[in-house]
Design an enzyme around this catalytic site. Structure first.
Site, PDB file in Angstrom:
ATOM      1  N   GLY A 144       2.092  30.046 128.775  1.00 44.95           N
ATOM      2  CA  GLY A 144       2.914  30.890 129.623  1.00 44.95           C
ATOM      3  C   GLY A 144       2.293  31.039 131.000  1.00 44.95           C
ATOM      4  O   GLY A 144       1.114  30.746 131.212  1.00 44.95           O
ATOM      5  N   CYS A 145       3.095  31.520 131.946  1.00 39.51           N
ATOM      6  CA  CYS A 145       2.618  31.627 133.325  1.00 39.51           C
ATOM      7  C   CYS A 145       1.547  32.702 133.479  1.00 39.51           C
ATOM      8  O   CYS A 145       0.465  32.439 134.031  1.00 39.51           O
ATOM      9  CB  CYS A 145       3.793  31.881 134.264  1.00 39.51           C
ATOM     10  SG  CYS A 145       4.888  33.240 133.765  1.00 39.51           S
ATOM     11  N   TYR A 146       1.820  33.909 132.985  1.00 43.53           N
ATOM     12  CA  TYR A 146       0.802  34.959 133.072  1.00 43.53           C
ATOM     13  C   TYR A 146      -0.469  34.585 132.307  1.00 43.53           C
ATOM     14  O   TYR A 146      -1.574  34.747 132.833  1.00 43.53           O
ATOM     15  CB  TYR A 146       1.355  36.283 132.549  1.00 43.53           C
ATOM     16  CG  TYR A 146       2.299  37.013 133.465  1.00 43.53           C
ATOM     17  CD1 TYR A 146       1.922  37.371 134.756  1.00 43.53           C
ATOM     18  CD2 TYR A 146       3.566  37.390 133.032  1.00 43.53           C
ATOM     19  CE1 TYR A 146       2.791  38.066 135.594  1.00 43.53           C
ATOM     20  CE2 TYR A 146       4.436  38.086 133.856  1.00 43.53           C
ATOM     21  CZ  TYR A 146       4.045  38.427 135.132  1.00 43.53           C
ATOM     22  OH  TYR A 146       4.906  39.121 135.950  1.00 43.53           O
ATOM     23  N   THR A 148      -1.744  31.704 131.751  1.00 41.47           N
ATOM     24  CA  THR A 148      -2.488  30.702 132.514  1.00 41.47           C
ATOM     25  C   THR A 148      -3.347  31.368 133.578  1.00 41.47           C
ATOM     26  O   THR A 148      -4.540  31.070 133.721  1.00 41.47           O
ATOM     27  CB  THR A 148      -1.530  29.695 133.170  1.00 41.47           C
ATOM     28  OG1 THR A 148      -0.840  28.963 132.144  1.00 41.47           O
ATOM     29  CG2 THR A 148      -2.277  28.711 134.060  1.00 41.47           C
ATOM     30  N   SER A 149      -2.750  32.290 134.325  1.00 37.59           N
ATOM     31  CA  SER A 149      -3.493  32.938 135.413  1.00 37.59           C
ATOM     32  C   SER A 149      -4.623  33.812 134.884  1.00 37.59           C
ATOM     33  O   SER A 149      -5.699  33.878 135.486  1.00 37.59           O
ATOM     34  CB  SER A 149      -2.542  33.774 136.283  1.00 37.59           C
ATOM     35  OG  SER A 149      -2.085  34.927 135.595  1.00 37.59           O
TER      36      SER A 149
END
Length: 339
Positions: A144-146, A148-149
């Site tokens: 997921g995007c969050y 990953t960060s």
């Protein structure tokens, strides 16, 4: 040439895949699927794609015949049953269906039973941590995007036992494209413009994904308190992370430089420099900064990514490159768009 198919080609992540793959020197798009626009050429609906392939309903026989790899850019719960119909095709799923080790966790947070999940060999597709497993994977669950960060920002500190994993506080802000193309009042221009608001407080589905991977890294129980915010911009995620430590900022910074020394897309900033989402716009690059709040022995980590590229489609292409034995930067070498 790698023959590539995309299901969900007209969502934001699907369109981003088209953009990236059309410019990939070793890939050729051979199949595009969209229920909404089936029968139309993609460029009729989205002229910016310059792609004249005809969109079709999902057909497992056509996919198996025409594709070496299939990207599934669908909402959570939509990919699992489709993927089980396919034979001899590598899968990279941009949804959540193949991210979890324990199907019970998926059931708890996503409300769906994944029958036969334990029989599917899958890999969590974060290249910086699972590169070797991805090389031989048949099914990759793209992160997921969050997560990953957050995971990339914390991995070196947890791996080297530099911080206390018991309570990790994450304040993250995302552009509106992270919500997808669905029609919802909350995402209308007049609702989003000149506004900043939290959402899914204390119940965001990305929390168990973060904890799963961070616990693998640290070997200890990890608790993440996560609050996401919607901000009035199209792309980008900025995550600010607070975690306790008894180490110096200099020691931690050096550990990060060493950990990511050979990573082509992860950039550890000099001390005192903090990341901006503008620096990674339209690219697969990640920028990580840090500072110490000495009064409370709190390490403050900051990471910036483009949610549609490193947070989704770019990372998926990076995974494809690894799966097919290519240099993982192929088709992703471009610098961010600025301003």
């Amino acid at each position: 040439m790698i023959r590539v198919g995309i299901i969900g080609a007209t969502g934001y992540t699907g369109l981003e895949l088209v953009r990236l793959l059309k410019n990939h020197p070793e890939a050729k798009i051979t199949y595009l699927s969209s229920r909404t626009y089936a029968g139309k050429k993609l460029e009729e609906v989205f002229p910016s794609t310059l792609e004249n392939s005809i969109l079709s309903e999902f057909d497992p026989e056509k996919v198996s015949k025409n594709c070496d790899v299939l990207f599934t850019a669908l909402p959570a719960g939509a990919s699992y049953d489709l993927v089980r119909e396919l034979k001899g095709v590598k899968i990279i799923d941009l949804g959540a269906d193949f991210r979890f080790d324990d199907p019970g966790v998926y059931r708890e947070w996503y409300g769906k039973e994944l029958s036969g999940y334990e029989n599917i060999k899958r890999v969590y597709g974060l290249p910086e941590l699972h590169r070797e497993e991805i090389k031989n994977a048949q099914v990759v669950g793209n992160p997921g995007c969050y997560p990953t960060s957050v995971i990339l920002a914390l991995a070196p500190a947890l791996k080297r036992n530099l911080v206390d994993p018991e309570t990790i506080l994450v304040d993250a802000k995302s552009g509106v494209s992270g919500a997808g193309r669905k029609e919802k009042v909350d995402y209308l221009f007049s609702e989003v413009n000149e506004s900043l608001r939290p959402y899914n407080v204390a119940k965001h589905r990305h929390v168990p994904e973060m904890e799963q991977e961070l616990e693998k890294i640290s070997g200890k129980k990890v608790n993440v308190v996560f609050t996401p915010h919607l901000v009035p911009m199209t792309r980008g995620i900025l995550s600010t992370i607070y975690v306790k430590t008894d180490k110096s900022l200099e020691e931690i910074h050096e550990a990060y430089l060493e950990f990511y020394r050979n990573e082509p897309f992860v950039h550890v900033l000099p001390m005192g420099i903090y990341p901006s989402t503008k620096w990674c716009y339209g690219s697969n690059h990640v920028f990580i900064g840090m500072q110490m709040e000495e009064r409370t022995n709190t390490l403050i980590l900051m990471s910036a990514i483009d949610n549609l590229v490193k947070g989704a489609s770019g990372q998926a292409v990076q995974n494809m490159n690894i799966m097919f034995g290519l240099d993982e930067t192929k088709g992703l070498e471009f610098t961010p768009i600025y301003p």
